[in-house]
Design a protein around this motif. Structure first.
Motif, PDB file in Angstrom:
ATOM      1  N   MET A  91       0.880  -1.309   0.037  1.00  0.00           N
ATOM      2  CA  MET A  91       0.108  -0.103  -0.192  1.00  0.00           C
ATOM      3  C   MET A  91       0.735   1.194  -0.004  1.00  0.00           C
ATOM      4  N   ARG A  92       1.863   1.300   0.902  1.00  0.00           N
ATOM      5  CA  ARG A  92       2.651   2.292   0.841  1.00  0.00           C
ATOM      6  C   ARG A  92       3.357   2.803  -0.292  1.00  0.00           C
ATOM      7  N   GLN A  93       3.752   1.644  -1.212  1.00  0.00           N
ATOM      8  CA  GLN A  93       4.315   2.115  -2.466  1.00  0.00           C
ATOM      9  C   GLN A  93       3.384   2.189  -3.538  1.00  0.00           C
ATOM     10  N   ARG A  94       2.106   1.713  -3.361  1.00  0.00           N
ATOM     11  CA  ARG A  94       1.108   1.882  -4.409  1.00  0.00           C
ATOM     12  C   ARG A  94       0.672   3.071  -4.477  1.00  0.00           C
ATOM     13  N   PHE A  95       0.430   3.735  -3.370  1.00  0.00           N
ATOM     14  CA  PHE A  95      -0.076   4.976  -2.971  1.00  0.00           C
ATOM     15  C   PHE A  95       0.657   6.118  -2.410  1.00  0.00           C
ATOM     16  N   PRO A  96       1.918   6.106  -3.071  1.00  0.00           N
ATOM     17  CA  PRO A  96       2.942   7.132  -2.498  1.00  0.00           C
ATOM     18  C   PRO A  96       2.583   8.384  -1.995  1.00  0.00           C
ATOM     19  N   GLU A  97       1.379   9.111  -2.921  1.00  0.00           N
ATOM     20  CA  GLU A  97       0.775  10.540  -2.584  1.00  0.00           C
ATOM     21  C   GLU A  97       0.152  10.289  -1.429  1.00  0.00           C
ATOM     22  N   TRP A  98      -0.542   9.184  -0.834  1.00  0.00           N
ATOM     23  CA  TRP A  98      -1.102   9.295   0.377  1.00  0.00           C
ATOM     24  C   TRP A  98      -0.079   8.682   1.834  1.00  0.00           C
ATOM     25  N   PHE A  99       0.734   7.827   1.621  1.00  0.00           N
ATOM     26  CA  PHE A  99       1.364   7.265   2.568  1.00  0.00           C
ATOM     27  C   PHE A  99       2.817   7.355   2.700  1.00  0.00           C
ATOM     28  N   SER A 100       3.613   8.190   1.774  1.00  0.00           N
ATOM     29  CA  SER A 100       4.881   8.371   1.855  1.00  0.00           C
ATOM     30  C   SER A 100       5.229   9.819   2.212  1.00  0.00           C
ATOM     31  N   ARG A 101       6.497  10.029   2.591  1.00  0.00           N
ATOM     32  CA  ARG A 101       6.789  11.159   3.029  1.00  0.00           C
ATOM     33  C   ARG A 101       5.980  11.982   4.012  1.00  0.00           C
ATOM     34  N   LEU A 102       5.812  11.386   5.086  1.00  0.00           N
ATOM     35  CA  LEU A 102       4.880  11.890   6.217  1.00  0.00           C
ATOM     36  C   LEU A 102       5.632  12.671   6.974  1.00  0.00           C
ATOM     37  N   ASP A 103       6.074  13.931   6.501  1.00  0.00           N
ATOM     38  CA  ASP A 103       6.926  14.838   7.048  1.00  0.00           C
ATOM     39  C   ASP A 103       6.184  15.838   7.819  1.00  0.00           C
ATOM     40  N   THR A 104       5.976  15.555   9.347  1.00  0.00           N
ATOM     41  CA  THR A 104       4.929  16.556  10.157  1.00  0.00           C
ATOM     42  C   THR A 104       5.567  17.827  10.270  1.00  0.00           C
ATOM     43  N   GLN A 148      -5.437  15.725   2.980  1.00  0.00           N
ATOM     44  CA  GLN A 148      -6.299  15.110   3.832  1.00  0.00           C
ATOM     45  C   GLN A 148      -5.645  13.788   4.339  1.00  0.00           C
ATOM     46  N   LEU A 149      -5.653  12.889   3.282  1.00  0.00           N
ATOM     47  CA  LEU A 149      -5.322  11.627   3.760  1.00  0.00           C
ATOM     48  C   LEU A 149      -3.855  11.350   4.267  1.00  0.00           C
ATOM     49  N   ARG A 150      -2.963  12.085   3.806  1.00  0.00           N
ATOM     50  CA  ARG A 150      -1.594  12.324   4.501  1.00  0.00           C
ATOM     51  C   ARG A 150      -1.676  12.461   5.838  1.00  0.00           C
ATOM     52  N   ASN A 152      -4.142  12.505   7.688  1.00  0.00           N
ATOM     53  CA  ASN A 152      -4.802  11.378   8.662  1.00  0.00           C
ATOM     54  C   ASN A 152      -3.997  10.376   9.020  1.00  0.00           C
ATOM     55  N   GLN A 153      -3.093   9.993   7.944  1.00  0.00           N
ATOM     56  CA  GLN A 153      -2.189   8.663   7.940  1.00  0.00           C
ATOM     57  C   GLN A 153      -1.126   9.219   9.111  1.00  0.00           C
ATOM     58  N   MET A 154      -0.664  10.353   9.111  1.00  0.00           N
ATOM     59  CA  MET A 154       0.107  10.786  10.263  1.00  0.00           C
ATOM     60  C   MET A 154      -0.305  10.507  11.535  1.00  0.00           C
ATOM     61  N   ILE A 155      -1.394  10.926  11.768  1.00  0.00           N
ATOM     62  CA  ILE A 155      -2.093  10.674  12.930  1.00  0.00           C
ATOM     63  C   ILE A 155      -2.292   9.263  13.350  1.00  0.00           C
ATOM     64  N   LEU A 156      -2.636   8.404  12.365  1.00  0.00           N
ATOM     65  CA  LEU A 156      -2.959   7.011  12.600  1.00  0.00           C
ATOM     66  C   LEU A 156      -1.412   6.397  12.883  1.00  0.00           C
ATOM     67  N   GLU A 157      -0.452   6.675  12.127  1.00  0.00           N
ATOM     68  CA  GLU A 157       1.060   6.009  12.571  1.00  0.00           C
ATOM     69  C   GLU A 157       1.368   6.457  13.815  1.00  0.00           C
ATOM     70  N   CYS A 158       0.938   7.515  14.306  1.00  0.00           N
ATOM     71  CA  CYS A 158       1.415   7.907  15.921  1.00  0.00           C
ATOM     72  C   CYS A 158       0.761   6.900  16.780  1.00  0.00           C
ATOM     73  N   LEU A 159      -0.619   6.779  16.476  1.00  0.00           N
ATOM     74  CA  LEU A 159      -1.353   5.998  17.182  1.00  0.00           C
ATOM     75  C   LEU A 159      -0.894   4.551  17.220  1.00  0.00           C
ATOM     76  N   PHE A 160      -0.407   4.171  16.201  1.00  0.00           N
ATOM     77  CA  PHE A 160       0.058   2.749  16.005  1.00  0.00           C
ATOM     78  C   PHE A 160       1.041   2.454  16.942  1.00  0.00           C
ATOM     79  N   GLU A 161       1.999   3.685  17.413  1.00  0.00           N
ATOM     80  CA  GLU A 161       3.420   3.571  18.167  1.00  0.00           C
ATOM     81  C   GLU A 161       2.720   3.299  19.735  1.00  0.00           C
TER      82      GLU A 161
END
Length: 324
Positions: A91-104, A148-150, A152-161
């Motif tokens: 998923m991270r490589q398939r949709f990089p515009e949503w899930f990569s470069r999560l620079d807060t 919007q999706l990036r 949201n994903q930043m927040i989710l990734e923080c929660l996953f930690e």
């Protein structure tokens, strides 16, 4: 934050399983997930062995906290956990515009925080991480679907930690009051389907409840499409309300809400909490890009997941939801 986890798929030494500090969440883990120390250690060992032998995976985190998110979301079922992890890497490589470069630290992220689009409410009485999403606060002339999706994903990734979030999951109030029609038009059916497919099969989040408030009639078609793409389990956890008052009376979240909603919290504190969480996890989020899976495997996974519009049998189910 501790050091940034490595992505060596075959490290010389692995960290060990540590039960969550919270007694409430240890109980939830035992009751809901069948999580016991011996079971967890065995499951981690099996998952690590699978990663090491999987030639399609080039690099991947193998620390316990990372792998437990997949084991917990699949209740320690080995095959299902492996599938979700593999799909997540793809998923991270398939949709990089949503899930990569999560620079807060990017300026747009700070603007998004200040807009009060998503506000963390803290944890409810059952230990779940709660959020309020206020769609009318989103400047759609400034922020694209990818933003919007990036975010949201930043927040989710923080929660996953956080082990507590992995175990107890999330509850969200999605407030659609006063949104313009062009906000709905931003989303293509393809984007909706692809993202919901990620939520269903690839993002290791335990969605416990989603409370949708004041969804306008002009969004009904999109609502139907979203429901058609959701898994049966996800559909069962979504509830619609005609007013915020009805939503608040049906949940245990009132005290966690901002004062303008009748709650006890200041919005300024919520924004600061969100900003600190994102800042603290910046390096961990950026390092996620170091995980790699074979590109051909990415394509094959997504080709297998394609469905026709009616396969889920849920078209029209959005209209059938009871509105309290």
């Amino acid at each position: 934050m501790a050091g940034v986890p490595k992505v060596n798929k075959c490290p010389s030494k692995y960290d060990s399983y540590q039960p969550v500090d919270s007694s409430l969440h240890r109980q939830i883990a035992r009751d809901d997930l069948r999580e016991e120390p011996v079971i967890a250690e065995q499951a981690l060992s099996q998952l690590r062995g699978w990663i090491a032998k999987n030639s399609a995976i080039h690099s991947c985190r193998t620390d316990a906290r990372f792998l437990l998110r997949y084991l917990r979301v699949r209740k320690f079922a080995h095959v299902a956990s492996c599938e979700t992890l593999e799909r997540n890497l793809a998923m991270r490589q398939r949709f990089p515009e949503w899930f990569s470069r999560l620079d807060t630290s990017e300026p747009w992220v700070q603007e998004m925080i200040d807009s009060e689009f998503i506000l963390p409410l803290g944890r409810d009485d059952t230990g779940r991480a709660a959020f309020l999403v206020r769609w009318a606060n989103l400047d759609i002339e400034r922020f694209t679907i990818a933003h919007q999706l990036r975010f949201n994903q930043m927040i989710l990734e923080c929660l996953f930690e956080d082990d507590r979030s992995q175990i107890a999951g999330t509850v969200t109030i999605s407030d659609h009051s006063n949104i313009p029609m062009k906000m709905i038009a931003q989303w293509s059916f393809t984007d909706i389907k692809n993202y919901i497919d990620c939520v269903n099969k690839s993002i290791p989040v335990r969605v416990r409840e989603i409370h949708v408030v004041n969804l306008p009639m002009f969004a009904a078609t999109v609502g139907e499409w979203i429901m058609s793409c959701c898994s049966e389990k996800l559909r069962s956890r979504l509830k619609c309300y005609g007013s915020m008052e009805a939503c608040i009376s049906a949940t245990n979240l009132k005290k966690l809400l901002p004062k303008e909603y009748g709650g006890q919290r200041d919005v300024s504190e919520m924004k600061q909490e969100l900003r600190q969480m994102l800042d603290q996890h910046r390096e961990v989020l950026l390092a996620l890009d170091d995980m790699k899976i074979d590109e051909k495997r990415c394509a094959s996974i997504w080709n297998q997941s394609q469905r026709t519009d009616l396969e889920s049998g849920a078209i029209g189910s959005f209209r059938k939801l009871n509105v309290d």
